[in-house]
Scaffold this active site. Structure first.
Site, PDB file in Angstrom:
ATOM      1  N   SER A   1      47.174  42.785  46.674  1.00  0.00           N
ATOM      2  CA  SER A   1      45.738  42.085  46.759  1.00  0.00           C
ATOM      3  C   SER A   1      44.950  42.911  47.874  1.00  0.00           C
ATOM      4  O   SER A   1      45.991  43.274  48.473  1.00  0.00           O
ATOM      5  CB  SER A   1      45.734  40.787  47.069  1.00  0.00           C
ATOM      6  OG  SER A   1      44.474  40.320  47.621  1.00  0.00           O
TER       7      SER A   1
ATOM      8  N   TYR B   1      38.945  45.332  45.477  1.00  0.00           N
ATOM      9  CA  TYR B   1      37.999  44.391  45.531  1.00  0.00           C
ATOM     10  C   TYR B   1      37.172  45.281  46.210  1.00  0.00           C
ATOM     11  O   TYR B   1      37.030  46.720  46.846  1.00  0.00           O
ATOM     12  CB  TYR B   1      37.846  43.366  46.869  1.00  0.00           C
ATOM     13  CG  TYR B   1      38.849  41.790  46.002  1.00  0.00           C
ATOM     14  CD1 TYR B   1      38.045  41.527  45.193  1.00  0.00           C
ATOM     15  CD2 TYR B   1      39.641  41.078  47.026  1.00  0.00           C
ATOM     16  CE1 TYR B   1      38.260  40.351  44.569  1.00  0.00           C
ATOM     17  CE2 TYR B   1      39.684  39.980  46.486  1.00  0.00           C
ATOM     18  CZ  TYR B   1      39.380  39.398  44.907  1.00  0.00           C
ATOM     19  OH  TYR B   1      39.441  37.964  45.042  1.00  0.00           O
TER      20      TYR B   1
ATOM     21  N   THR C   1      39.263  43.930  40.357  1.00  0.00           N
ATOM     22  CA  THR C   1      38.638  42.595  40.449  1.00  0.00           C
ATOM     23  C   THR C   1      37.241  42.268  40.487  1.00  0.00           C
ATOM     24  O   THR C   1      36.435  42.581  41.590  1.00  0.00           O
ATOM     25  CB  THR C   1      39.238  41.564  41.185  1.00  0.00           C
ATOM     26  OG1 THR C   1      41.003  41.510  41.157  1.00  0.00           O
ATOM     27  CG2 THR C   1      39.301  39.894  41.122  1.00  0.00           C
TER      28      THR C   1
ATOM     29  N   LYS D   1      40.179  43.449  36.355  1.00  0.00           N
ATOM     30  CA  LYS D   1      40.458  41.788  36.238  1.00  0.00           C
ATOM     31  C   LYS D   1      39.299  41.083  35.657  1.00  0.00           C
ATOM     32  O   LYS D   1      38.099  40.880  37.130  1.00  0.00           O
ATOM     33  CB  LYS D   1      41.349  41.721  37.979  1.00  0.00           C
ATOM     34  CG  LYS D   1      41.695  40.309  37.622  1.00  0.00           C
ATOM     35  CD  LYS D   1      43.269  40.141  38.989  1.00  0.00           C
ATOM     36  CE  LYS D   1      43.246  38.707  38.396  1.00  0.00           C
ATOM     37  NZ  LYS D   1      42.483  38.055  39.437  1.00  0.00           N
TER      38      LYS D   1
ATOM     39  N   HIS E   1      40.336  33.818  37.140  1.00  0.00           N
ATOM     40  CA  HIS E   1      40.692  33.933  39.035  1.00  0.00           C
ATOM     41  C   HIS E   1      41.328  32.240  39.230  1.00  0.00           C
ATOM     42  O   HIS E   1      41.092  31.764  40.493  1.00  0.00           O
ATOM     43  CB  HIS E   1      40.228  34.283  40.094  1.00  0.00           C
ATOM     44  CG  HIS E   1      39.243  34.708  41.024  1.00  0.00           C
ATOM     45  ND1 HIS E   1      38.832  35.846  40.793  1.00  0.00           N
ATOM     46  CD2 HIS E   1      40.311  34.357  42.203  1.00  0.00           C
ATOM     47  CE1 HIS E   1      39.467  36.469  42.233  1.00  0.00           C
ATOM     48  NE2 HIS E   1      39.933  35.432  42.967  1.00  0.00           N
TER      49      HIS E   1
HETATM   50  C1  LIG Z   1      45.821  31.806  47.089  1.00  0.00           C
HETATM   51  C2  LIG Z   1      44.870  32.727  45.677  1.00  0.00           C
HETATM   52  C3  LIG Z   1      44.445  33.608  46.345  1.00  0.00           C
HETATM   53  C4  LIG Z   1      44.471  34.471  45.884  1.00  0.00           C
HETATM   54  N1  LIG Z   1      43.500  35.998  45.457  1.00  0.00           N
HETATM   55  C5  LIG Z   1      43.292  37.205  45.069  1.00  0.00           C
HETATM   56  C6  LIG Z   1      42.682  38.019  45.645  1.00  0.00           C
HETATM   57  O1  LIG Z   1      43.749  38.434  46.408  1.00  0.00           O
HETATM   58  N2  LIG Z   1      41.986  39.029  44.698  1.00  0.00           N
HETATM   59  C7  LIG Z   1      42.218  38.594  42.895  1.00  0.00           C
HETATM   60  O2  LIG Z   1      42.143  39.756  42.499  1.00  0.00           O
HETATM   61  N3  LIG Z   1      42.755  37.357  42.608  1.00  0.00           N
HETATM   62  C8  LIG Z   1      43.277  36.540  43.480  1.00  0.00           C
HETATM   63  N4  LIG Z   1      43.611  34.876  43.266  1.00  0.00           N
HETATM   64  C9  LIG Z   1      43.519  34.937  41.538  1.00  0.00           C
HETATM   65  C10 LIG Z   1      45.008  35.257  40.708  1.00  0.00           C
HETATM   66  O3  LIG Z   1      45.291  36.552  41.002  1.00  0.00           O
HETATM   67  C11 LIG Z   1      45.431  35.012  39.611  1.00  0.00           C
HETATM   68  O4  LIG Z   1      43.413  35.532  38.767  1.00  0.00           O
HETATM   69  C12 LIG Z   1      45.178  33.382  39.629  1.00  0.00           C
HETATM   70  O5  LIG Z   1      45.870  32.514  40.715  1.00  0.00           O
HETATM   71  C13 LIG Z   1      45.876  33.224  38.153  1.00  0.00           C
HETATM   72  O6  LIG Z   1      45.888  31.257  37.695  1.00  0.00           O
HETATM   73  P1  LIG Z   1      47.424  30.530  38.226  1.00  0.00           P
HETATM   74  O7  LIG Z   1      47.369  30.699  39.637  1.00  0.00           O
HETATM   75  O8  LIG Z   1      47.193  29.453  37.703  1.00  0.00           O
HETATM   76  O9  LIG Z   1      48.219  31.166  37.776  1.00  0.00           O
HETATM   77  C14 LIG Z   1      44.082  34.149  43.837  1.00  0.00           C
HETATM   78  C15 LIG Z   1      44.552  32.971  43.773  1.00  0.00           C
HETATM   79  C16 LIG Z   1      45.268  31.817  44.366  1.00  0.00           C
HETATM   80  C17 LIG Z   1      45.407  30.901  44.651  1.00  0.00           C
END
Ligand SMILES: Cc1cc2nc3c(=O)[nH]c(=O)nc-3n(C[C@H](O)[C@H](O)[C@H](O)COP(=O)(O)O)c2cc1C
Length: 357
Positions: free
Chosen positions: A118, A141, A167, A232, A256
């Site tokens: 990330s 980002y 993203t 994404k 997300h």
């Molecule tokens: C705590 C947390 C932080 C996240 N941070 C980012 C991030 O920094 N960048 C991003 O593109 N997606 C982020 N996401 C989304 C994840 O990349 C992913 O799309 C998502 O967790 C998928 O769903 P799932 O948790 O049900 O498997 C985050 C998700 C969570 C749960």
């Protein structure tokens, strides 16, 4: 090269599924960190829809098929991986374990897979890739303007990241829990100041969204980068078509994990239409709601080339660091193999050919 000193922990007894790690992680983390990890946006409609979509979609047993020599290998962006379970970009991993992103990266490598790091990582991009010992992918980002965004992407590329995942579904910085001392987005410069909010008609349109990217910015970014670029946060087939027309190498069908626009459908439900539009022209990755290897199978049966795992690997990370992440990956891969075998599928390529859920 100085490899990180990892915390020595062992895997707890009796773990059989990623869900077992979830229970232990909840005991391990503070209530605030747990909520940050688990919650969805607003009323959690999309968060729930994501997992329900998997629970409600069925498999089909196909016994007597000879699947000897079967495997879960996939080829993505010119690299071969032993399985299609990619670690999704998740911010601030030192909230969950002192070893942070380095632990996840080591686990991805140990399990012959891939991790997307990330923009909001809590350790330096250089340290993480050094720990991984292999080129990782970088999640980008938008940084408020073109120059700052490109600067960050170029830093990742010179550190050895081999692909960029941009993203686009969270253009406005989400309210994050207040981070404890010592945990921050160490790779980012301080945020660009927003226009004086008090004087604005709308904090959204005249404030935050003035720093959000648009289609022209995506086309510009594509021109600037000479590595594979994935986008994404695609939920609509028309957007997928446009991303591919711009020359991007892949889309990530994702909402997300239900954390941004509450009320959008489960990403599993929009996947087949997107695959139909762009398959063969770009790779299609998928995330949101995968909790087991059989969920991964279902997403690939609906046309994904590979899947990303979000919260479940952080449950493993929280409980026992790199070992926990590696264990979650191995458990899910075992489940995927068993689901393939019982469905009469020896290779994931055969599954794509069948598209049968
Ligand atoms: C705590 C947390 C932080 C996240 N941070 C980012 C991030 O920094 N960048 C991003 O593109 N997606 C982020 N996401 C989304 C994840 O990349 C992913 O799309 C998502 O967790 C998928 O769903 P799932 O948790 O049900 O498997 C985050 C998700 C969570 C749960």
């Amino acid at each position: 090269m100085t490899l990180p000193q990892l915390t020595m922990q062992s895997v707890p007894q009796g773990i059989q599924t990623a869900a077992d790690y979830r229970l232990l992680a909840q005991q391990q983390l503070s209530a605030e960190v747990w909520r940050y990890l688990e919650n969805g946006a607003a009323r959690g409609l999309t968060l729930r829809a994501n997992t329900q979509a998997f629970d409600n979609s069925t498999l089909m047993a196909r016994p007597l098929v000879n699947v000897k020599g079967g495997h879960t290998r996939v080829q993505l962006l010119g690299q071969q991986f032993e399985h299609p379970l990619i670690l999704a970009p998740l911010a601030y991993q030192r909230l969950f374990h002192v070893d942070g992103e380095q632990a996840s990266a080591i686990a991805a490598n140990a399990q012959s897979g891939q991790m997307v790091v990330s923009s909001l990582a809590s350790q330096s991009l250089e340290q993480i890739i050094e720990a991984a010992g292999q080129p990782l992918w970088f999640q980008l980002y938008w940084q408020g303007d073109r120059a700052r965004t490109l600067h960050l992407a170029r830093r990742a590329l010179s550190a050895g990241y081999s692909a960029v995942m941009f993203t686009i579904d969270a253009p406005v910085k989400q309210a994050v829990m207040s981070l404890p001392d010592g945990i921050s987005a160490v790779n980012l410069e301080s945020a660009l100041p927003l226009p004086g909010l008090l004087s604005l008609q709308s904090m959204v349109f005249d404030g935050w969204m003035t720093q959000a990217p648009d289609w022209d910015d995506l086309a510009w970014l594509r021109d600037q980068l000479d590595v594979p670029l994935l986008v994404k946060g695609i939920m609509h087939p028309d957007d997928a078509v446009r991303v591919v027309a711009i020359g991007c190498d892949g889309v990530v069908v994702s909402n997300h994990g239900g954390r941004v626009l509450d009320g959008v459908p489960a990403s599993l439900h929009v996947l087949p239409d997107i695959v139909q539009q762009v398959a063969g022209k770009a790779i299609v990755l998928f995330d949101s709601g995968i909790r087991s290897g059989s969920d991964a199978f279902k997403a690939m049966a609906a046309g994904a080339d590979a899947v990303m795992i979000g919260r479940p690997y952080v449950w493993g990370l929280s409980v026992c660091g790199a070992l926990g992440v590696a264990h979650v990956l191995r458990l899910m891969r075992d489940e995927l193999e068993m689901t393939m075998a019982l469905s009469g599928i020896a290779e994931l390529a055969d599954l794509k050919a069948r598209l049968h859920i």
